[in-house]
Design a protein around this motif. Structure first.
Motif, PDB file in Angstrom:
ATOM      1  N   VAL A 163      -2.715  -3.272  -9.601  1.00 38.17           N
ATOM      2  CA  VAL A 163      -3.614  -2.856  -8.530  1.00 38.17           C
ATOM      3  C   VAL A 163      -4.474  -4.043  -8.119  1.00 38.17           C
ATOM      4  O   VAL A 163      -5.074  -4.726  -8.950  1.00 38.17           O
ATOM      5  CB  VAL A 163      -4.494  -1.683  -8.984  1.00 38.17           C
ATOM      6  CG1 VAL A 163      -5.510  -1.322  -7.883  1.00 38.17           C
ATOM      7  CG2 VAL A 163      -3.636  -0.469  -9.334  1.00 38.17           C
ATOM      8  N   SER A 174      14.233   0.494  -5.733  1.00 38.81           N
ATOM      9  CA  SER A 174      13.858   1.761  -6.375  1.00 38.81           C
ATOM     10  C   SER A 174      14.557   2.954  -5.723  1.00 38.81           C
ATOM     11  O   SER A 174      14.765   3.975  -6.355  1.00 38.81           O
ATOM     12  CB  SER A 174      12.341   1.956  -6.317  1.00 38.81           C
ATOM     13  OG  SER A 174      11.894   2.016  -4.987  1.00 38.81           O
ATOM     14  N   ASN A 206       0.856  -1.186   0.000  1.00 34.58           N
ATOM     15  CA  ASN A 206       0.000   0.000   0.000  1.00 34.58           C
ATOM     16  C   ASN A 206       0.888   1.231   0.000  1.00 34.58           C
ATOM     17  O   ASN A 206       1.431   1.610   1.035  1.00 34.58           O
ATOM     18  CB  ASN A 206      -0.902  -0.008   1.237  1.00 34.58           C
ATOM     19  CG  ASN A 206      -1.963  -1.095   1.168  1.00 34.58           C
ATOM     20  OD1 ASN A 206      -2.912  -0.988   0.399  1.00 34.58           O
ATOM     21  ND2 ASN A 206      -1.792  -2.143   1.955  1.00 34.58           N
ATOM     22  N   GLU A 207       1.030   1.836  -1.164  1.00 33.19           N
ATOM     23  CA  GLU A 207       1.907   2.991  -1.274  1.00 33.19           C
ATOM     24  C   GLU A 207       1.115   4.185  -1.804  1.00 33.19           C
ATOM     25  O   GLU A 207       0.200   4.038  -2.608  1.00 33.19           O
ATOM     26  CB  GLU A 207       3.089   2.683  -2.195  1.00 33.19           C
ATOM     27  CG  GLU A 207       3.976   1.585  -1.625  1.00 33.19           C
ATOM     28  CD  GLU A 207       5.249   1.380  -2.428  1.00 33.19           C
ATOM     29  OE1 GLU A 207       5.338   1.947  -3.526  1.00 33.19           O
ATOM     30  OE2 GLU A 207       6.136   0.653  -1.946  1.00 33.19           O
ATOM     31  N   GLU A 208       1.497   5.365  -1.318  1.00 32.04           N
ATOM     32  CA  GLU A 208       0.769   6.567  -1.708  1.00 32.04           C
ATOM     33  C   GLU A 208       0.981   6.894  -3.178  1.00 32.04           C
ATOM     34  O   GLU A 208       2.099   6.840  -3.692  1.00 32.04           O
ATOM     35  CB  GLU A 208       1.207   7.757  -0.845  1.00 32.04           C
ATOM     36  CG  GLU A 208       0.647   7.712   0.561  1.00 32.04           C
ATOM     37  CD  GLU A 208       0.834   9.021   1.309  1.00 32.04           C
ATOM     38  OE1 GLU A 208       1.592   9.888   0.819  1.00 32.04           O
ATOM     39  OE2 GLU A 208       0.224   9.169   2.386  1.00 32.04           O
ATOM     40  N   GLU A 209      -0.127   7.223  -3.860  1.00 30.47           N
ATOM     41  CA  GLU A 209      -0.088   7.641  -5.257  1.00 30.47           C
ATOM     42  C   GLU A 209      -1.055   8.801  -5.430  1.00 30.47           C
ATOM     43  O   GLU A 209      -1.972   8.993  -4.629  1.00 30.47           O
ATOM     44  CB  GLU A 209      -0.486   6.481  -6.190  1.00 30.47           C
ATOM     45  CG  GLU A 209       0.460   5.286  -6.126  1.00 30.47           C
ATOM     46  CD  GLU A 209       0.070   4.179  -7.109  1.00 30.47           C
ATOM     47  OE1 GLU A 209      -0.692   4.469  -8.065  1.00 30.47           O
ATOM     48  OE2 GLU A 209       0.515   3.033  -6.910  1.00 30.47           O
ATOM     49  N   GLN A 210      -0.834   9.583  -6.462  1.00 34.58           N
ATOM     50  CA  GLN A 210      -1.730  10.697  -6.759  1.00 34.58           C
ATOM     51  C   GLN A 210      -2.910  10.194  -7.577  1.00 34.58           C
ATOM     52  O   GLN A 210      -2.746   9.530  -8.585  1.00 34.58           O
ATOM     53  CB  GLN A 210      -0.996  11.804  -7.522  1.00 34.58           C
ATOM     54  CG  GLN A 210       0.047  12.542  -6.685  1.00 34.58           C
ATOM     55  CD  GLN A 210      -0.541  13.155  -5.434  1.00 34.58           C
ATOM     56  OE1 GLN A 210      -1.558  13.850  -5.483  1.00 34.58           O
ATOM     57  NE2 GLN A 210       0.084  12.879  -4.290  1.00 34.58           N
ATOM     58  N   GLY A 211      -4.108  10.511  -7.103  1.00 35.19           N
ATOM     59  CA  GLY A 211      -5.311  10.108  -7.820  1.00 35.19           C
ATOM     60  C   GLY A 211      -6.332  11.221  -7.766  1.00 35.19           C
ATOM     61  O   GLY A 211      -5.984  12.402  -7.614  1.00 35.19           O
ATOM     62  N   ARG A 222      -1.127  -2.629  -4.331  1.00 32.48           N
ATOM     63  CA  ARG A 222      -0.559  -3.326  -5.497  1.00 32.48           C
ATOM     64  C   ARG A 222       0.037  -4.655  -5.043  1.00 32.48           C
ATOM     65  O   ARG A 222       0.582  -4.770  -3.947  1.00 32.48           O
ATOM     66  CB  ARG A 222       0.522  -2.489  -6.180  1.00 32.48           C
ATOM     67  CG  ARG A 222      -0.008  -1.232  -6.853  1.00 32.48           C
ATOM     68  CD  ARG A 222       1.081  -0.480  -7.603  1.00 32.48           C
ATOM     69  NE  ARG A 222       0.556   0.708  -8.255  1.00 32.48           N
ATOM     70  CZ  ARG A 222       0.025   0.719  -9.479  1.00 32.48           C
ATOM     71  NH1 ARG A 222      -0.008  -0.420 -10.186  1.00 32.48           N
ATOM     72  NH2 ARG A 222      -0.441   1.823 -10.002  1.00 32.48           N
ATOM     73  N   THR A 269      -4.578  12.336  -2.742  1.00 28.87           N
ATOM     74  CA  THR A 269      -3.496  11.378  -2.484  1.00 28.87           C
ATOM     75  C   THR A 269      -4.085  10.194  -1.733  1.00 28.87           C
ATOM     76  O   THR A 269      -4.742  10.370  -0.704  1.00 28.87           O
ATOM     77  CB  THR A 269      -2.385  12.023  -1.634  1.00 28.87           C
ATOM     78  OG1 THR A 269      -1.872  13.166  -2.329  1.00 28.87           O
ATOM     79  CG2 THR A 269      -1.247  11.038  -1.389  1.00 28.87           C
ATOM     80  N   LYS A 299      -3.681   5.704  -0.793  1.00 27.23           N
ATOM     81  CA  LYS A 299      -2.845   4.516  -0.786  1.00 27.23           C
ATOM     82  C   LYS A 299      -3.441   3.485  -1.733  1.00 27.23           C
ATOM     83  O   LYS A 299      -4.566   3.042  -1.545  1.00 27.23           O
ATOM     84  CB  LYS A 299      -2.728   3.948   0.635  1.00 27.23           C
ATOM     85  CG  LYS A 299      -1.861   4.805   1.529  1.00 27.23           C
ATOM     86  CD  LYS A 299      -1.402   4.069   2.769  1.00 27.23           C
ATOM     87  CE  LYS A 299      -0.352   4.896   3.519  1.00 27.23           C
ATOM     88  NZ  LYS A 299       0.157   4.191   4.701  1.00 27.23           N
ATOM     89  N   VAL A 300      -2.663   3.141  -2.740  1.00 25.76           N
ATOM     90  CA  VAL A 300      -3.134   2.199  -3.760  1.00 25.76           C
ATOM     91  C   VAL A 300      -2.542   0.822  -3.458  1.00 25.76           C
ATOM     92  O   VAL A 300      -1.322   0.683  -3.329  1.00 25.76           O
ATOM     93  CB  VAL A 300      -2.722   2.657  -5.172  1.00 25.76           C
ATOM     94  CG1 VAL A 300      -3.150   1.635  -6.213  1.00 25.76           C
ATOM     95  CG2 VAL A 300      -3.321   4.027  -5.468  1.00 25.76           C
TER      96      VAL A 300
END
Length: 923
Positions: free
Chosen positions: A349, A527, A189-194, A342, A337, A339-340
């Motif tokens: 996703v 990364s 679960n990592e933060e992504e812009q949505g 993956r 922002t 948490k998506v």
């Protein structure tokens, strides 16, 4: 001995000797206390990372310590079959040949996996050997081997027969790429812009609308309610009414539920029970319909309006937003922002998806697992992790144990054409048990979650369900060493399953360690470009190879360039070969009770120097003891000097401290106590204190023998005490000193661990040597301040001394004279006038060194003034920079802090030189 310590010249040779001679196996002494540890089985696909290195080093220290204590030790080793990871590896290999598993069929594919395992699956076990790990390799287990499969199958069948396993349709983490359910631990679960879309949902009676917000617009096609808080004055009058769900042409109810946060968003929440875990729980409470709108590929299915059927989920998202906008129902879109989730293997996703899976009823199993921690039968170290354990166990959910894979323990269940399920050890047993004759049966295609099989690790590896001697001897195991991140996934499940099937705890202690991060406290990840390979730290790696390794497989040029630049800056010379012992000692020094372990390469360099210190000290000892009578025959015709009695006394205190620290799992304290004794007491002081005795032609043979005996015996004890932490260097040196120390044996690892003898603690000797060290350091400080050569003999005057000082001087005069390089020692009456001198204090005792004839006061004053002038110039420069707002406000914080530290250092140095100049003026 070679002049310098070369770890690569001895490590692998010693490991081969240990393993070939079976030193890692249990002693077989049935009268000895059993001590056992089960290795948390690493994935067969894996390679050693820093977390593994840390954890295995802790376990190996415990095993080596208890082996030397005389316990009958078993460190059980093995690997996990790693269902998803292994299947992906082999599928990639097939794809490279233009094939896939479906073309091969299940049986042929499984054969390919076993072939890969035999050829390539042993990488991590080879690396464990390189780390010096000493498990019983003759007992190595694999979670897919025949014996372990028998245990897994038995547990599944018994739980099913006891009504603790069932098959049901529930929400799971679904990986649309791998087509399998996965555990929470396999979800990143990592933060992504949505975006956050706000939609208007019209009330069925035409009296208005409610606004709901969502980050997944496509799921609105599966909504079965809108929820509001029952006390929300804005909406509580609407509870019981219905909404006309846009696009889907369905009416759905407005419900009241305390879960809704009045303060968040509009206070109205769309409920999609088949595609959200929180909504699922609410759907259960309110008996809502579960509408699954996705298939296994995350393609919209026939449960949505025809227009959207067959659309990929993100394409459907765009279409739904456009259609609602066209209907005038899109109120606004906000950047958001979130948490998506993956899949850690696939990277896609993850969808909460309603599907048929196998489950374990965990609550009946959890009750006893809670009780054994409450009553102390299982202890967590540190204790605060009990709270984490309790919070999860007291709110435990049923455990999804099925996975839609081919590689793994296939579920022992068969179905007839009517969907009836039969569980058994084989199809033949099922037919016989249920009188099924020749009707057609098919076995369940799913396999069991790897956490299910590893949950049996403590007893399945020892031969259960058979009642083996090993099971009787080594179960319950002594301690589990694990990270806090798998307390729920593994520790708790082992507790539940072991208690149910063995009626005893799986382990008596759970030692929970933190996670290894980089020197700045960041998580190590490819990364970020901050990953360190333990083997590279042991054997060394050149810069170009390190850059290639860290950037391998990176598809984004900008990221690859960033990491290459970062690596070249951080390690311009690559990584030196520090050796296994230095790496392991670094791990121990960091093993505090905190959650995060910041690994700084600078520390390993310091501990490589520690290895060199031990090596050089041993060379000195051997040079002075080899070929001499060191009391190795057990004769008592020796005399111990005050220095001998002091170091023996300090050794006892160190043995007590190290033992207490290891047995309380404070490896940081154990390593520090040992380091301080070896470096600061034995090497820095005792070796120097031995020289005046050994090099004195007038010293008696008995005193010389006492010193040689002490030199070699304290060293030999140090080696045994350090062996669990530093196995290689201690074995190498011990083989060279054992006979001189009166010891016999083939290996240090089977020697007894040192036990303190409190009768050998000599407080008088400790007081005397502490006084001696204080005086010597005082004289050395005077030499340093006055720029007097250490080789030049100088007079020393003692003033204001007590009777105790006079007594201590009498005991240590010869040592003081030689080690401080004194031409004379004179005592003055209190208040008596002394010549112009430079002074130092040891308690109330004044040390005076007359300067007449020792230094050119004028020349020395000029030198000190020159240093002061230079410091004043540097101080002005740094202070000016720190007074400049442009620098302080615009420079990176780390740069500003560095300048502040420099200013403090310069001020401290200036104060010292100013004091020295003042002293010179008084001469």
């Amino acid at each position: 001995m070679d002049k310098t310590y070369q770890p690569n010249a001895i490590e692998q040779q010693w490991y081969k000797t240990w393993e070939e001679n079976g030193y890692f196996k249990p002693s077989g002494d049935t009268e000895a206390t059993p001590y056992s540890i089960m290795i948390p089985p690493p994935n067969v696909t894996g390679s050693l990372h820093m977390g593994h290195g840390f954890q295995e080093s802790i376990m190996d220290a415990l095993i080596r310590y208890h082996r030397m204590k005389g316990d009958n030790t078993l460190w059980q080793v093995g690997t996990d079959h790693a269902g998803i990871a292994t299947q992906m590896v082999v599928e990639r290999l097939l794809a490279a040949d233009g094939k896939n598993r479906h073309e091969l069929g299940r049986d042929k594919f499984i054969e390919k996996v076993w072939e890969w395992k035999e050829e390539s699956g042993g990488n991590i076990t080879r690396q464990l050997r390189r780390l010096g790990a000493s498990p019983d390799w003759s007992r190595e287990r694999f979670t897919m081997d025949d014996g372990f499969y028998k245990a897994v199958q038995e547990v599944f069948i018994r739980l099913y027969e006891d009504d603790l396993i069932y098959r049901g349709k529930r929400l799971v983490n679904w990986d649309p790429k791998l087509h399998t359910a996965i555990s929470d631990l396999e979800v990143l679960n990592e933060e992504e812009q949505g975006s956050l879309w706000h939609f208007r949902y019209p009330l069925s009676d035409g009296s208005g609308h409610l606004v709901v917000a969502t980050t997944r617009p496509e799921t609105m096609l599966g909504d079965t309610a809108v929820a509001v808080h029952p006390e929300d004055e804005r909406y509580k009058h609407l509870i019981g009414k219905t909404i006309k769900l846009p696009l889907a042409d369905r009416e759905i109810p407005i419900i009241g539920d305390d879960y809704v946060d009045l303060e968040f968003g509009t206070g109205c929440v769309k409920i999609t029970p088949a595609h959200d875990f929180n909504d699922y729980e609410m759907g259960q409470r309110h008996d809502l319909e579960m509408i699954n709108i996705l298939d296994q590929d995350a393609i919209l299915n026939d449960n949505v309006p025809e227009k959207y059927r067959g659309m990929e989920r993100f394409a459907a998202r765009t279409q739904v937003v456009d259609d609602l906008d066209a209907l005038g129902l899109l109120e606004k879109i906000e950047p958001h922002t979130l948490k998506v989730p993956r899949g850690d293997r696939s990277g896609v996703v993850i969808e909460p998806w309603l599907t048929d899976q196998w489950y374990v009823k965990t609550q009946p199993l959890a009750d006893e697992a809670i009780k054994v921690v409450e009553d102390g039968r299982v202890e967590f170290v540190p204790k605060n992790y009990e709270n984490m354990y309790f919070s999860w166990m007291r709110d435990i959910q049923d455990w999804c144990i099925s996975r839609q894979l081919w590689w793994g323990h296939r579920i022992p269940a068969w179905y007839d054409n009517d969907g009836n399920v039969y569980v058994g050890r084989s199809e033949e047993e099922v037919r016989r048990k249920h009188n099924l004759g020749d009707i057609e049966l098919r076995q369940d295609d799913d396999v069991l979650d790897t956490w299910f099989s590893s949950g049996l690790w403590t007893f399945g590896t020892l031969g259960w369900p058979e009642e083996t001697p090993e099971l009787e001897m080594f179960h319950p195991t002594s301690v589990l060493v694990t990270g806090f991140d798998i307390i729920f996934f593994w520790v708790a499940r082992m507790m539940m399953l072991t208690l149910y099937f063995k009626k005893e705890v799986p382990f008596k202690t759970v030692y929970v360690h933190g996670l290894v991060r980089d020197g700045q406290g960041q998580k190590m990840s490819k990364s970020k470009g901050n990953v360190l390979d333990p083997i590279d730290l042991i054997d060394g790696i050149d810069l170009e190879s390190l850059v290639t390794k860290r950037t391998a497989g990176m598809q984004v040029p900008r990221l690859r360039e960033k990491i290459e630049k970062q690596t070249r800056k951080e390690f311009p010379d690559g990584l030196a070969a520090y050796g296994t012992d230095a790496l392991r000692y670094t791990y121990y020094s960091l093993a505090s009770t905190g959650r995060d372990i910041k690994f700084d390469v600078g520390r390993i360099e310091g501990f490589r120097n520690f290895c060199n210190k031990i090596w050089n000290a041993s060379r000195y000892v051997l040079q002075n003891c080899d070929g001499h009578d060191c009391g190795q025959d057990g004769s008592e015709d020796f005399e111990l000097s005050i220095a001998d009695r002091w170091i023996i006394s300090q050794l006892q205190r160190t043995e007590i401290a190290v033992k207490e620290a290891i047995e309380s799992y404070r490896f940081d304290l154990a390593s520090q106590a040992l380091y301080d004794f070896v470096w600061s007491e034995y090497c820095s002081w005792y070796l120097e204190l031995s020289k005046p005795v050994l090099w004195d032609d007038n010293a008696s043979d008995a005193v010389k023998k006492g010193t040689r005996r002490t030199l070699i015996r304290v060293l030999e004890t140090i080696l045994r005490m350090a062996h669990p932490l530093m196995p290689y260097i201690t074995e190498e040196i011990w083989q060279r000193v054992k006979e001189l120390a009166g010891k016999a044996g083939d290996t240090i690892m089977l020697q007894p661990y040192p036990e303190a003898n409190e009768h050998r603690i000599d407080e008088n000797a400790e007081t005397a040597i502490a006084w001696l060290k204080g005086v010597i350091e005082g004289v050395r400080n005077i030499r340093g301040e006055m720029n007097i050569s250490p080789a030049k003999k100088i007079p020393l005057i003692l003033r204001n001394g007590s009777e105790r000082d006079e007594e201590l001087l009498k005991q240590t005069r010869s040592l003081l004279t030689k080690l401080a390089s004194l031409e004379s020692i004179e005592s003055l009456e209190a208040g008596a006038e002394a010549p112009a001198s430079s002074t130092a204090l040891v308690g109330e005792l004044e040390l005076l060194v007359p300067m007449a004839g020792l230094i050119d006061v004028e020349a020395e004053s000029a030198r000190v003034q020159k240093e002061l002038d230079k410091l004043d110039k540097d101080l002005a420069s740094v202070a000016g920079k720190l007074k400049n707002p442009n620098f302080v406000n615009k420079a990176p914080e780390a740069v500003v802090n560095k300048e502040k530290e420099r200013l403090a250092d310069l001020e401290s140095a200036r104060a010292r030189f100013a004091e020295q100049l003042e002293s010179l003026k008084n001469l």
